[in-house]
Design a protein around this motif. Structure first.
Motif, PDB file in Angstrom:
ATOM      1  N   THR A 247       0.860  -1.186   0.000  1.00  0.00           N
ATOM      2  CA  THR A 247       0.000   0.000   0.000  1.00  0.00           C
ATOM      3  C   THR A 247       0.892   1.230   0.000  1.00  0.00           C
ATOM      4  O   THR A 247       1.871   1.294   0.736  1.00  0.00           O
ATOM      5  CB  THR A 247      -0.911   0.022   1.244  1.00  0.00           C
ATOM      6  N   ASP A 249      -0.423   4.856  -0.029  1.00  0.00           N
ATOM      7  CA  ASP A 249      -1.460   5.878  -0.082  1.00  0.00           C
ATOM      8  C   ASP A 249      -0.995   7.203   0.504  1.00  0.00           C
ATOM      9  O   ASP A 249      -0.297   7.232   1.527  1.00  0.00           O
ATOM     10  CB  ASP A 249      -2.694   5.419   0.699  1.00  0.00           C
ATOM     11  N   HIS A 260      -6.046  12.506  -3.413  1.00  0.00           N
ATOM     12  CA  HIS A 260      -5.753  11.107  -3.108  1.00  0.00           C
ATOM     13  C   HIS A 260      -4.800  10.570  -4.172  1.00  0.00           C
ATOM     14  O   HIS A 260      -5.007  10.795  -5.369  1.00  0.00           O
ATOM     15  CB  HIS A 260      -7.012  10.235  -3.143  1.00  0.00           C
ATOM     16  N   HIS A 262      -2.770   6.700  -4.803  1.00  0.00           N
ATOM     17  CA  HIS A 262      -2.677   5.346  -4.254  1.00  0.00           C
ATOM     18  C   HIS A 262      -1.360   4.642  -4.564  1.00  0.00           C
ATOM     19  O   HIS A 262      -1.204   3.469  -4.210  1.00  0.00           O
ATOM     20  CB  HIS A 262      -3.852   4.503  -4.746  1.00  0.00           C
ATOM     21  N   ASP A 263      -0.444   5.318  -5.200  1.00  0.00           N
ATOM     22  CA  ASP A 263       0.847   4.689  -5.530  1.00  0.00           C
ATOM     23  C   ASP A 263       1.936   5.751  -5.548  1.00  0.00           C
ATOM     24  O   ASP A 263       2.756   5.812  -6.456  1.00  0.00           O
ATOM     25  CB  ASP A 263       0.766   3.970  -6.883  1.00  0.00           C
TER      26      ASP A 263
END
Length: 361
Positions: A247, A249, A260, A262-263
């Motif tokens: 993860t 984030d 946001h 996520h990577d």
């Protein structure tokens, strides 16, 4: 005028050195020139496996790379416990320095490295690759938009991956004599850097590690979290772990908008990366949905992946020093030091039973 090709020497044959070797090959102003290992056979095999040009040199010691007068810059991916020795020597040999993160075991060691760099007029940069991704600049544009994002309120950052049994027993990142900072140094470094990046590198006032940190039998951190507090009341959190699913984030929340990604450390797709934004969002009637919906931004990196962008930038800085008489860019060592200061405070808070710790200057 054609760009000068900066000649890189690499110390050691660590796994991450494969990625940076490839990045040097991709960078238009950089050349893979030499690799040094404790074994000549190992150096030659590494070069053969990683696309070194036929003119590359192989050495059976790190000292030999430093002593080669044709090497302009060295990349140091050695265990953290060896950084101060080999980075200081590189600076003393007038080699510009790309140093893998975490940069040192503590800020006192890092100060020795920077003192050597400043005394010898060489450029320093750490290996935090995502800083050089074009997506990072795009996200910063949104954060800077007072109408869309407003004032930054809080940040949550997570970087975890699940190490297998062999990793948890044998990897250098769980060995106190090699990389004694464990998950905090390897993964938490990125979380801390992302937080500092978002607040324009203003240091927090205090750091309080969260209870529940997990250490191995040797005392190396396998998982931990922390909250960071600023004088204006802002509080942010991060979590890092070798024990949880992959993860990466990063969530940034403002008074008017949210980001946001996520990577954030290493994009899922090297050529196309995403992040989402929401601005002035609320519920629809009866809370059946959101209005307006979050939007996705796509950032293409067809020309250079983020690691090559990093190499290109450090090479540009080195060229400006060599050819134009410029002084080394001080921003990079400054933000490395601030990241190390916060990392040190997190570790100290864990050691003091999760008590708040003042962040040093």
């Amino acid at each position: 005028m054609a760009e000068t090709s900066i000649r890189f020497g690499i110390l050691g044959c660590a796994g991450i050195a494969w990625k940076v070797s490839r990045a040097i090959t991709f960078s238009p102003n950089s050349t893979l020139y030499a690799v040094g290992s404790r074994s000549l056979d190992k150096a030659e095999k590494f070069a053969a496996d990683n696309g070194f040009p036929p003119t590359a040199k192989f050495y059976d010691s790190y000292e030999a790379v430093h002593d080669d007068p044709e090497v302009d810059a060295v990349y140091v991916p050695l265990p953290t416990s060896l950084h101060v020795k080999w980075a200081v020597l590189a600076a003393e040999k007038k080699k510009h320095l790309l140093l893998e993160k975490p940069v040192s075991l503590n800020v006192a060691e890092f100060d020795q490295i920077i003192e050597a760099c400043e005394a010898n007029g060489v450029q320093f940069m750490d290996g935090t690759m995502w800083m050089h991704h074009p997506r990072t600049a795009k996200m910063k544009e949104f954060l800077s938009d007072s109408q869309c994002f407003g004032q930054l309120e809080t940040i949550h950052s997570i970087f975890t991956f699940s190490g297998d049994e062999d990793f948890l027993k044998n990897d250098i990142r769980v060995k106190p004599d090699l990389d004694g900072l464990g998950a905090l140094g390897d993964l938490g470094w990125y979380c801390i850097r992302a937080i500092l990046w978002a607040v324009d590198y203003e240091l927090p006032k205090t750091v309080t590690s969260l209870r529940g940190a997990i250490l191995n039998e040797a005392g190396v951190i396998l998982a931990c979290g922390s909250s960071l507090q600023w004088e204006d009341g802002k509080t942010v959190t991060f979590h890092c772990s070798f024990l949880s699913n992959l993860t990466m984030d990063l969530t940034l929340v403002g008074t008017k908008g949210t980001v946001h990604v996520h990577d954030f450390v290493n994009p899922c797709d090297e050529k196309t990366s995403l992040f989402s934004t929401a601005s002035k969002t609320g519920f629809t009637d009866f809370a059946t949905g959101w209005d307006p919906l979050p939007s996705k931004s796509v950032v293409a990196t067809d020309l250079l992946p983020q690691d090559a962008c990093m190499v290109k930038e450090v090479s540009r800085l080195v060229e400006s020093i060599k050819e134009g008489g410029s002084k080394p860019e001080s921003m990079w060592p400054s933000i490395s030091r601030k990241t190390q200061l916060v990392l040190d405070a997190v570790k100290e808070s864990i050691e003091k039973g999760f008590e708040p710790v003042q962040v040093g200057g």
